[in-house]
Design an enzyme around this catalytic site. Structure first.
Site, PDB file in Angstrom:
ATOM      1  N   HIS A 190      28.185  15.757  56.038  1.00  0.00           N
ATOM      2  CA  HIS A 190      26.771  15.455  56.305  1.00  0.00           C
ATOM      3  C   HIS A 190      26.389  15.938  57.707  1.00  0.00           C
ATOM      4  O   HIS A 190      25.292  16.468  57.915  1.00  0.00           O
ATOM      5  CB  HIS A 190      26.519  13.950  56.216  1.00  0.00           C
ATOM      6  CG  HIS A 190      26.813  13.341  54.870  1.00  0.00           C
ATOM      7  ND1 HIS A 190      27.907  12.532  54.649  1.00  0.00           N
ATOM      8  CD2 HIS A 190      26.160  13.419  53.684  1.00  0.00           C
ATOM      9  CE1 HIS A 190      27.902  12.125  53.382  1.00  0.00           C
ATOM     10  NE2 HIS A 190      26.866  12.656  52.771  1.00  0.00           N
ATOM     11  N   ASP A 207      28.101  20.179  46.278  1.00  0.00           N
ATOM     12  CA  ASP A 207      27.539  19.792  44.984  1.00  0.00           C
ATOM     13  C   ASP A 207      26.820  21.012  44.408  1.00  0.00           C
ATOM     14  O   ASP A 207      25.590  21.094  44.418  1.00  0.00           O
ATOM     15  CB  ASP A 207      26.599  18.605  45.161  1.00  0.00           C
ATOM     16  CG  ASP A 207      27.335  17.393  45.707  1.00  0.00           C
ATOM     17  OD1 ASP A 207      27.879  16.640  44.912  1.00  0.00           O
ATOM     18  OD2 ASP A 207      27.414  17.246  46.938  1.00  0.00           O
ATOM     19  N   ARG A 217      33.338   9.372  48.726  1.00  0.00           N
ATOM     20  CA  ARG A 217      34.263   8.700  47.805  1.00  0.00           C
ATOM     21  C   ARG A 217      35.716   8.784  48.264  1.00  0.00           C
ATOM     22  O   ARG A 217      36.552   8.019  47.778  1.00  0.00           O
ATOM     23  CB  ARG A 217      34.135   9.300  46.403  1.00  0.00           C
ATOM     24  CG  ARG A 217      32.861   8.899  45.690  1.00  0.00           C
ATOM     25  CD  ARG A 217      32.956   9.260  44.204  1.00  0.00           C
ATOM     26  NE  ARG A 217      31.916   8.622  43.432  1.00  0.00           N
ATOM     27  CZ  ARG A 217      30.698   9.123  43.243  1.00  0.00           C
ATOM     28  NH1 ARG A 217      30.377  10.275  43.769  1.00  0.00           N
ATOM     29  NH2 ARG A 217      29.804   8.463  42.548  1.00  0.00           N
TER      30      ARG A 217
END
Ligand code: AMP
Length: 284
Positions: free
Chosen positions: A34, A152, A189
């Protein structure tokens, strides 16, 4: 600055009155991946806005939603250090203020492949929230850019289509995958994995490296060899390992023993490590 309501966000953006705004949507539990998006947005824009919102609508598994890591205090600190000006951390009622949406986006055929096949409804739910967030952070003047990770890859492809198909007035920017020194793609995760699972999870990267190395040398890919690596990791349950066309995401037939790889592809992989679903990918 942290804001929690749509009105506060709107006021904060209006007060800043930026010529350029970079928006980075996230689900929190922020990490170096991020931070890379924040850093890119920081260098390219006058005002950087990020959202932290765990969107229940994109979880097809209630347990996965309940277990998703959350730590807003740490997130606000990381975002501030990475140069984010405004963190928008709304409650679910603020986003779904009219109740759960009756009018839904349909991610179409692209949303039925791979992640969509394994997580029914995931991409429709993801698009529902990204569509709303892109409106909420829109400065309505000047340049508007939104930042997404190549981690992603299918999500990025779908958001590109949504922005094109629905004429969103935003420019999309992406950043390459940020990995641990051992090669594991950083993910919120990963915090749910124990030491043994973290070690086992490295097979995703090993398998990708095997295939991308062959592609770089224009050798036959022999994808079965990558599948074999997964069979040697009992803690890892492979979902899919495919080589696809980077534009259409349709699977390419490059598994022949004697066909040298040419052109371009994208390796996509998903696997469960213990109870945690991980994804990774690499352009080849
Ligand atoms: P998430 O909080 O997982 O929904 O991710 C928010 C954004 O950060 C998405 O655009 C992701 O693709 C991106 N992202 C997450 N992990 C990484 C990573 N390891 N490298 C690059 N981008 C990432």
């Amino acid at each position: 600055m942290i804001v929690q309501t749509r009105d506060e966000l709107k006021t904060a953006i209006a007060q800043a009155n930026p010529q350029t705004l970079g928006f980075v949507p996230t689900m929190g539990a922020l990490h170096e991946g991020h931070a890379r998006l924040f850093a890119k947005a920081r260098t390219e824009n006058e005002l950087v806005v990020s959202s932290v919102f765990v969107n229940e609508l994109q979880f097809n598994d209630a347990q996965d939603y309940a277990n998703y890591p959350r730590d807003l205090d740490a997130d606000v600190q990381l975002a501030a250090q990475a140069g984010v000006d405004i963190v928008f951390a709304p409650r679910a009622e603020e986003i779904y203020h009219a109740g759960m949406p009756l009018i839904r986006l349909n991610s179409g055929v692209l949303g039925e492949l791979y992640e969509g096949a394994s997580r029914p409804g995931h991409f429709d739910g993801m698009l529902a929230v990204v569509a709303k967030l892109l409106h909420l952070a829109d400065p309505r003047q000047g340049e508007y850019r939104a930042y997404f990770g190549q981690k992603d890859a299918q999500q990025l492809a779908l958001i590109r289509r949504m922005v094109a198909d629905l004429d969103y007035p935003v420019q999309l920017r992406s950043v390459p995958i940020v990995r641990s020194p051992e090669g594991l793609a950083l993910s919120s995760r990963n915090a749910l994995l124990n030491a043994e699972e973290l070690r086992a999870a490295l097979v995703l990267h090993r398998a990708i490296e095997l295939i991308s190395g062959r592609a770089a040398r224009h050798e036959p890919l022999n994808i079965d060899d990558a599948l074999g690596l997964f069979q040697m990791e009992p803690l890892v349950e492979l979902d899919y390992f495919v080589v696809v066309d980077p534009n259409t995401l349709q699977e390419l037939a490059f598994n022949c023993q004697d066909t040298p790889f040419t052109g371009q592809g994208l390796v996509l992989v998903a696997a469960k490590v213990g109870n945690v679903r991980l994804i990774d990918n690499q352009p080849i």
